[in-house]
Design a protein around this motif. Structure first.
Motif, PDB file in Angstrom:
ATOM      1  N   ASN A   1       0.815  -1.157  -0.053  1.00  0.00           N
ATOM      2  CA  ASN A   1       0.060   0.132  -0.152  1.00  0.00           C
ATOM      3  C   ASN A   1       0.811   1.339   0.003  1.00  0.00           C
ATOM      4  O   ASN A   1       0.307   2.357  -0.161  1.00  0.00           O
ATOM      5  CB  ASN A   1      -0.815   0.023   1.338  1.00  0.00           C
ATOM      6  CG  ASN A   1      -2.008  -0.771   1.254  1.00  0.00           C
ATOM      7  OD1 ASN A   1      -2.222  -1.657   0.200  1.00  0.00           O
ATOM      8  ND2 ASN A   1      -2.551  -1.134   2.296  1.00  0.00           N
ATOM      9  N   PHE A   2       2.231   1.134   0.291  1.00  0.00           N
ATOM     10  CA  PHE A   2       3.032   2.385   0.725  1.00  0.00           C
ATOM     11  C   PHE A   2       2.932   3.580  -0.728  1.00  0.00           C
ATOM     12  O   PHE A   2       2.884   4.496  -0.239  1.00  0.00           O
ATOM     13  CB  PHE A   2       4.500   1.796   1.011  1.00  0.00           C
ATOM     14  CG  PHE A   2       5.142   2.854   1.541  1.00  0.00           C
ATOM     15  CD1 PHE A   2       4.686   3.470   2.822  1.00  0.00           C
ATOM     16  CD2 PHE A   2       6.267   3.448   1.016  1.00  0.00           C
ATOM     17  CE1 PHE A   2       5.279   4.428   3.310  1.00  0.00           C
ATOM     18  CE2 PHE A   2       6.960   4.486   1.654  1.00  0.00           C
ATOM     19  CZ  PHE A   2       6.403   4.890   2.862  1.00  0.00           C
ATOM     20  N   LYS A   3       3.299   2.724  -1.588  1.00  0.00           N
ATOM     21  CA  LYS A   3       3.550   3.695  -2.916  1.00  0.00           C
ATOM     22  C   LYS A   3       2.237   4.604  -3.128  1.00  0.00           C
ATOM     23  O   LYS A   3       2.320   5.716  -3.175  1.00  0.00           O
ATOM     24  CB  LYS A   3       3.657   2.980  -4.035  1.00  0.00           C
ATOM     25  CG  LYS A   3       4.655   3.653  -4.907  1.00  0.00           C
ATOM     26  CD  LYS A   3       5.179   2.819  -6.161  1.00  0.00           C
ATOM     27  CE  LYS A   3       5.744   3.527  -7.302  1.00  0.00           C
ATOM     28  NZ  LYS A   3       5.880   2.482  -8.323  1.00  0.00           N
ATOM     29  N   GLU A   4       1.200   3.822  -2.981  1.00  0.00           N
ATOM     30  CA  GLU A   4      -0.142   4.557  -3.297  1.00  0.00           C
ATOM     31  C   GLU A   4      -0.596   5.493  -2.235  1.00  0.00           C
ATOM     32  O   GLU A   4      -1.032   6.719  -2.268  1.00  0.00           O
ATOM     33  CB  GLU A   4      -1.324   3.597  -3.236  1.00  0.00           C
ATOM     34  CG  GLU A   4      -2.323   3.584  -4.366  1.00  0.00           C
ATOM     35  CD  GLU A   4      -3.304   2.438  -4.206  1.00  0.00           C
ATOM     36  OE1 GLU A   4      -4.607   2.650  -4.067  1.00  0.00           O
ATOM     37  OE2 GLU A   4      -2.978   1.422  -4.407  1.00  0.00           O
ATOM     38  N   PHE A   5      -0.181   5.005  -1.031  1.00  0.00           N
ATOM     39  CA  PHE A   5      -0.270   6.098   0.267  1.00  0.00           C
ATOM     40  C   PHE A   5       0.428   7.266   0.149  1.00  0.00           C
ATOM     41  O   PHE A   5      -0.005   8.473   0.351  1.00  0.00           O
ATOM     42  CB  PHE A   5       0.068   5.018   1.383  1.00  0.00           C
ATOM     43  CG  PHE A   5       0.064   5.945   2.717  1.00  0.00           C
ATOM     44  CD1 PHE A   5      -0.928   6.359   3.392  1.00  0.00           C
ATOM     45  CD2 PHE A   5       1.241   6.309   3.223  1.00  0.00           C
ATOM     46  CE1 PHE A   5      -1.002   7.156   4.625  1.00  0.00           C
ATOM     47  CE2 PHE A   5       1.389   7.012   4.646  1.00  0.00           C
ATOM     48  CZ  PHE A   5       0.206   7.411   5.117  1.00  0.00           C
ATOM     49  N   MET A   6       1.972   7.074  -0.185  1.00  0.00           N
ATOM     50  CA  MET A   6       2.716   8.274  -0.328  1.00  0.00           C
ATOM     51  C   MET A   6       2.113   9.279  -1.409  1.00  0.00           C
ATOM     52  O   MET A   6       2.154  10.448  -1.169  1.00  0.00           O
ATOM     53  CB  MET A   6       4.070   7.903  -0.850  1.00  0.00           C
ATOM     54  CG  MET A   6       4.648   7.160   0.344  1.00  0.00           C
ATOM     55  SD  MET A   6       4.851   8.284   2.063  1.00  0.00           S
ATOM     56  CE  MET A   6       6.235   9.213   1.257  1.00  0.00           C
ATOM     57  N   ASN A   7       1.604   8.695  -2.651  1.00  0.00           N
ATOM     58  CA  ASN A   7       1.161   9.511  -3.773  1.00  0.00           C
ATOM     59  C   ASN A   7      -0.237  10.211  -3.335  1.00  0.00           C
ATOM     60  O   ASN A   7      -0.368  11.550  -3.610  1.00  0.00           O
ATOM     61  CB  ASN A   7       0.306   8.548  -4.776  1.00  0.00           C
ATOM     62  CG  ASN A   7       1.706   8.028  -5.451  1.00  0.00           C
ATOM     63  OD1 ASN A   7       2.812   8.822  -5.552  1.00  0.00           O
ATOM     64  ND2 ASN A   7       1.630   6.881  -6.114  1.00  0.00           N
ATOM     65  N   LYS A   8      -1.218   9.484  -2.361  1.00  0.00           N
ATOM     66  CA  LYS A   8      -2.239  10.352  -1.958  1.00  0.00           C
ATOM     67  C   LYS A   8      -1.839  11.349  -0.858  1.00  0.00           C
ATOM     68  O   LYS A   8      -2.284  12.432  -1.074  1.00  0.00           O
ATOM     69  CB  LYS A   8      -3.115   9.338  -1.135  1.00  0.00           C
ATOM     70  CG  LYS A   8      -4.307   9.594  -0.747  1.00  0.00           C
ATOM     71  CD  LYS A   8      -5.384   9.296  -1.871  1.00  0.00           C
ATOM     72  CE  LYS A   8      -6.789   9.810  -1.180  1.00  0.00           C
ATOM     73  NZ  LYS A   8      -7.770   8.630  -1.351  1.00  0.00           N
TER      74      LYS A   8
END
Lengths: 635, 160, 334
Positions: free
Chosen positions: A160-167
């Motif tokens: 989930n991390f990448k998506e989380f950072m993008n968000k």
């Protein structure tokens, strides 16, 4: 003769003398006390004492087993069991409090060990948890809320991390996320945000399965925490070491503990026997079994303790449960193990060992049948008997192997086999590979001898019971019939054989149905009994294994030699050859000795014992100095 | 030297006598070994007792090898002079190999079942090991008889 | 169908472990123990020693029992290639957890208590499911069952519906599982289990004067006794059910158990007898040298032993008399 004759003993005495009487009998070791208590359970006082003894014993046992790895013990197999005199034992007994103090301290050590282990496990887990946070250089107590700002250590599932950072980047919230590192399944980060957006932050957390790491109970930066934890681990290790040192110091007392244990064990055996007696307030009655030849020594042992007893010996009655002890010539004794593994003889039966031993001896040797193998077997067993302090079953087994090695040696000379065909020696009789049929006939002949012996013993058993007619009709007629059938096989005797067999068969037909009522039934079951001849046939055929296993040894030895010799082309080859020969022949000895043991036992159990032997006896188990760790000497 | 069909058949017989009981024993010893390993995992002191039981179904493989070896010796393979066997002679040798080849294979597996059950006896009552061994050894009788039949046939054949 | 040979290693281990099951004499000693301290002393000589040593208070005994069961399940699991046999026994713990989670959600409690750690689905994932997070790692079948159970609750506002529905889902999955494994022994065991539960359910509902609809919902699938049979006898007196089953394999359980239920109004005897009956099926494993039966029999025996210990401990803690506890005890496996 070979089953020791037992006498039944009744002893009437004063209860005050009971303990010293039992002590004397225990030291003598030839009296088995029988249970004459009618109701279950028994004296509650003794039961309580027994359970107290049990508790002490199990505590001592725990302490002994715990201490053992720390002490230097001499292997009892080589040095025998340690010996302790009664005097020394009494000295140890006087220090009971001290001994149990040691036991207590061992329990404490064990507890400390297990506590340390639990703590160690916990710390290792914590280190694993905190280590990935190493790059975080603020003390964990500073995390949380300070003024208007929340600082949180968060974990996000890696996927989930990448998506989380993008968000986070896309949103224009006052929120900063700084990646810190990675653990096995999660990405770690520091999140800093204004307290006003707490709800939004929580929403975000939920969406990406973000968790907050609390580090509760710790202070300092993660690196410092890990350092401290590792220091603690080292401290645990050194604490453990110091405990081990203390235990090692205690291990000098191992002998005392063992002695105490054995003493209590003897006490327990005495107490258990106490429960078997019938008693009134002052007087007790003991029923016991004593081998006939030790009646005198029992008598004097009891009289040396007290005069106020009434002692009576008598022959056991029909319904007495007589224990069985065997007494055989020294040479036969090793073979007792074969019978013991099957079943001890019934006390009113004959002891088969004397009759069985020669067959076992001959069959084992014939199945291995290599002179050199026999020598190896006997030498190894002799070495074991000489160097090791063996006792009981183990000793009997090694003695058995020693004797069977001799038989193997003899058969090896007869068949001319020395390590197979390695050393060429002219056979005394013939090489079974040249004329297997001759050896096959010999096997059958030996089988017949054993089967005849079995039938004769069965007849003897009937005669002993007074059933002479049964012996003549059942076993006698079969002997006649079988002999007739065997004679048929020899051209010279065919003429007579017909009549012998016919007489036997007629006799069997006429007598085997004698328990039936009607004449027709008498006749048919007599006729049907002839069918049993097939079971005798299969019994005889079963002895062909004597040849088969003998051949197997020889041929495999030859295979080993052939393979090894193929290598003997240069020096390395010669070395390999010797190794293959040594290993191969040792393997062959082991496999064939096992096979010979198994199959000659089987021939006794099925073909021989099946004819006459019932078994089902109970071993004589006298009250004696049955200790676990030590031998107690003197009085 | 020309190779005859008889020689091929004889060698085929020897090969079968070795590999069929070999397969049986390998499976059998493996089966008992698995059960034994289970027991020893929980109670290492049972190692030597279970090892004896494990060895029992191994003998069929040895009997097979033995028969194969007797064939090789009889047809002169080991001496280096392979006899010029006729087709019928080859078939005879082949037939002689059948008892131990087939019985060896099947009895090894049956024996392994009995021995694996014996391992269960040892787990519960180690003092009854001898009975477990005896049960398994009862099965072996038939392998011994088959071996005997094969070997007697091979020794009885006139091949030269 | 799995072959016996696949269980050689596991059976070997189990045969040794069976020796360490508590014998009648140990149970007897626990029964006679004067207080909890004495009970713990007896247990410290058994296989349960390590679990009970770690306890901080005897009132946590449940945890020790659970850990011991966990150890057993792990031992069996690691000695088998095919874990479905163990799954047959652990599935009920997962469904138990599912029920707990569902109820705690209804009550609004955050961290549910009484979760079992014997299930194979991590408790955290189940909690996630309870919180309504979509990515909880829970098998689809359980997820669907949970969703359906919650929907039923929304509809009826009756928490009992959750229990009923999840029980049914559990047994449906068990039937599926035994079909997949394809071994008669487990099938037979499951059938008997379902039948005995169904008989009990029917009699209980009858005494509660429920309606046919409730019965229909409560009966579990997978038994040999048809639903129609139960519906027929639902309207008749219990005695006629006893008679109708008098030639079935459950005759003894039904006769003694239900007649006792009729006269005393308590299902205790019936429960004890049906447990004994089921244990009897598992006991067949002991005579098999190796195979699925051996392993399944051992797990069942261990479960039973834990049940016995639980009865004993609860009894001892609450100072219940020896005789009353004895009455409640089941057969011992070894």
């Amino acid at each position: 003769m070979a089953i020791v004759k037992m006498k039944k003993m009744f002893l009437l005495g004063l209860k005050d003398d009971l303990d010293s009487l039992l002590g004397a009998l225990q030291r003598l070791g030839t009296v088995e006390i029988a249970d004459v208590k009618e109701e279950e359970g028994g004296n509650s006082k003794i039961t309580a004492e027994l359970s107290e003894l049990e508790t002490k014993l199990s505590r001592l046992k725990f302490a002994i087993e715990f201490l053992r790895p720390y002490a230097k013990e001499q292997n009892p197999l080589i040095y025998g069991r340690p010996k302790v005199s009664w005097k020394k034992l009494e000295e140890i007994l006087s220090r009971e409090a001290e001994v149990f103090k040691i036991v207590d301290s061992i329990y404490r050590f064990e507890q400390r060990f297990s506590r340390l282990k639990t703590e160690e496990g916990r710390i290792v887990n914590q280190i694993e948890l905190i280590k990935p946070w190493g790059a975080l250089d603020i003390p964990v107590e500073d995390l949380g809320t300070t003024g208007k700002v929340d600082i949180k250590a968060i974990t996000v599932p890696k996927k989930n991390f990448k998506e989380f950072m993008n968000k986070v980047k896309e949103s224009d919230l006052p929120l900063e996320v700084i990646p810190v590192g990675e653990s096995r399944e999660e990405s770690l980060a520091l999140a800093v945000y204004h307290s006003s957006i707490r709800t939004e932050a929580q929403e975000l957390s939920k969406e990406f399965s973000v968790n907050t790491e609390e580090f509760s109970g710790f202070t300092g930066t993660p690196q410092e925490i890990v350092c401290k934890l590792q220091e603690r681990l080292e401290a645990i290790e050194s604490e453990r070491k110091s405990i081990k040192e203390e235990i090692t110091k205690l291990s000098d007392n191992l002998l005392d503990l063992k002695a105490f244990y054995d003493y209590l064990l003897l006490e327990k055996q005495k107490k258990e026997n106490l429960q078997k007696m019938a008693d009134t307030e002052k007087i007790f009655v003991m029923k016991a079994y004593v081998p006939e030849n030790s009646v005198e020594s029992v008598n004097s042992a009891i009289n040396s303790v007290t005069d106020t007893v009434h002692l009576e010996f008598e022959d056991p009655a029909e319904d007495d449960d007589i224990p069985v002890a065997l007494s055989n010539p020294r040479l036969v004794q090793p073979f007792e193990i074969v019978t013991e593994l099957y079943s001890l003889p019934d006390p009113r039966e004959i002891d088969p060992n004397v009759y069985m031993a020669p067959f076992y001896f001959v069959f084992f040797g014939m199945m291995v049948s290599d002179a050199a193998y026999g020598l190896v077997l006997s030498l190894l067993s002799a070495l074991a008997l000489w160097k090791l302090k063996l006792a009981g079953m183990g000793k009997k087994l090694v003695e058995l192997l020693f004797l069977c090695g001799i038989s193997t040696f003899i058969w090896g000379i007869i068949f001319g086999s020395w390590f197979g065909d390695l050393i060429k020696v002219k056979p005394l009789w013939l090489n079974p590979l040249d004329n297997p049929m001759a050896v096959l006939y010999l096997s059958f002949a030996m089988g017949l001898v054993q089967i005849y012996t079995g039938i004769v013993l069965s007849a003897y058993k009937d005669i002993r019971k007074g059933k002479v007619a049964d012996a003549l009709m059942d076993q006698g007629l079969w002997l006649v019939f079988l002999t007739g059938l065997i004679m048929l096989a020899f051209p010279g005797t065919v003429g007579v054989a017909k009549y012998v067999a016919l007489v036997g068969a007629m006799g069997l037909v006429l007598t085997q149905g004698r328990t039936q009522r009607s004449i027709i039934k008498k006749f048919t079951s007599g006729l049907l009994s002839l069918y049993n001849v097939t079971s005798y046939l299969s019994d005889v055929l079963s002895y062909s294994r004597l040849l088969a296993l003998g051949l197997a040894t020889g041929v495999i030895a030859t295979v080993i030699n052939t393979m090894a010799k193929m290598l003997g082309v240069n020096i390395i080859g010669y070395i390999a050859m010797v190794i293959i020969m040594a290993g191969g022949h040792l393997f062959n000895i082991a496999v064939n000795a096992l096979g010979a043991y198994v199959h000659s036992s089987r021939l006794q159990y099925i073909e021989f014992f099946g004819k006459f032997y019932e078994g089902g006896g109970r071993a004589f188990d006298p009250l004696r100095m049955k200790t676990e760790y030590l031998d107690i000497e003197g009085h | 030297m020309e190779i005859t069909l008889g020689q091929v058949l004889a060698l085929l017989g020897a090969a079968m006598a070795v590999f069929l009981p070999g397969i049986g024993s390998a499976r059998g010893v493996g089966m008992v070994g698995e059960a034994a390993a289970g027991v020893v995992t929980e109670d290492p002191s049972k190692f030597s007792q279970t090892l004896i039981l494990q060895a029992l179904p191994g003998t069929q493989g040895i009997y097979g090898l033995l028969t194969g070896f007797v064939v090789m010796q009889r047809i002169g393979l080991l001496g280096g002079n392979l006899l010029p066997l006729t087709t019928y002679q080859g078939l005879l040798v082949f037939a002689a190999c059948l008892p131990i080849a087939v019985v060896g294979l099947l009895s090894a597996i049956s024996q392994a079942r009995a021995a694996a059950a014996g391992v269960g006896i040892v787990a519960k009552r180690p003092e009854e090991l001898a009975k477990g061994i005896t049960y398994a050894a009862m099965v072996e009788t038939y392998a011994v008889l088959a071996l005997l039949a094969s070997i007697l046939m091979l020794f009885g054949l006139r091949l030269s | 169908m799995p072959r016996d040979e696949e269980f050689l290693y596991a059976s070997g281990r189990v045969k040794v472990l069976e020796n360490r099951l508590l014998g009648r004499s140990v149970i007897e000693r626990v029964l006679e123990a004067e207080n909890m301290e004495a009970v713990l002393r007896v247990l410290s000589e058994t296989d349960y020693a390590p679990e009970f040593e770690e306890l901080e208070s005897v009132y946590d005994f449940e945890k020790a029992l659970e850990n011991s069961m966990k150890k057993t399940l792990n031992t069996v699991r690691e000695s088998l290639k095919d874990h479905r046999i163990v799954r047959f026994f652990t599935l009920k713990y997962d469904y138990h957890n599912l029920k707990v989670i569902a109820k705690s959600r209804i009550l609004g409690a955050d961290v549910p208590e009484n979760l079992s750690n014997l299930g194979e689905i991590p408790v955290d994932e189940l909690i996630k499911l309870g919180k309504g997070e979509g990515d909880a790692k829970v098998p689809e079948a359980m997820k669907a069952a949970y969703g359906e159970a919650m929907r039923l609750f929304e509809e009826t506002q009756d928490p009992q519906q959750i229990d009923l529905f999840l029980d049914r889902a559990l047994y449906e999955e068990l039937i599926e599982l035994t079909k997949e494994i394809g071994h008669e022994f487990l099938k037979d065991y499951l059938v008997a289990l379902v039948d005995l539960i169904n008989i009990k359910t029917m009699v209980r509902l009858k005494y509660m004067e429920s309606d046919l609809k409730a019965l229909e919902k409560s009966l579990l699938p997978g038994g040999t006794i048809e639903q129609a049979f139960f519906e027929k006898y639902f309207k008749e007196p219990v005695q006629s059910l006893v008679d109708a089953l008098s030639s079935s394999r459950y005759a003894k359980v039904v006769k003694e158990g239900l007649e006792n239920w009729i006269s005393t109004g308590s299902p205790a005897t019936y429960e004890k007898l049906s447990d004994d009956f089921l244990l009897g099926i598992l006991k067949k494993g002991i005579y098999k040298p190796y195979g699925l039966e051996t392993v399944a029999g051992y797990i069942g025996a261990k479960e039973n032993e834990i049940k016995i210990l639980r009865v004993l401990m609860v009894g001892k803690i609450n100072g219940i008399s020896e005789d009353v506890i004895r009455e409640r005890l089941r057969d011992v496996y070894v």
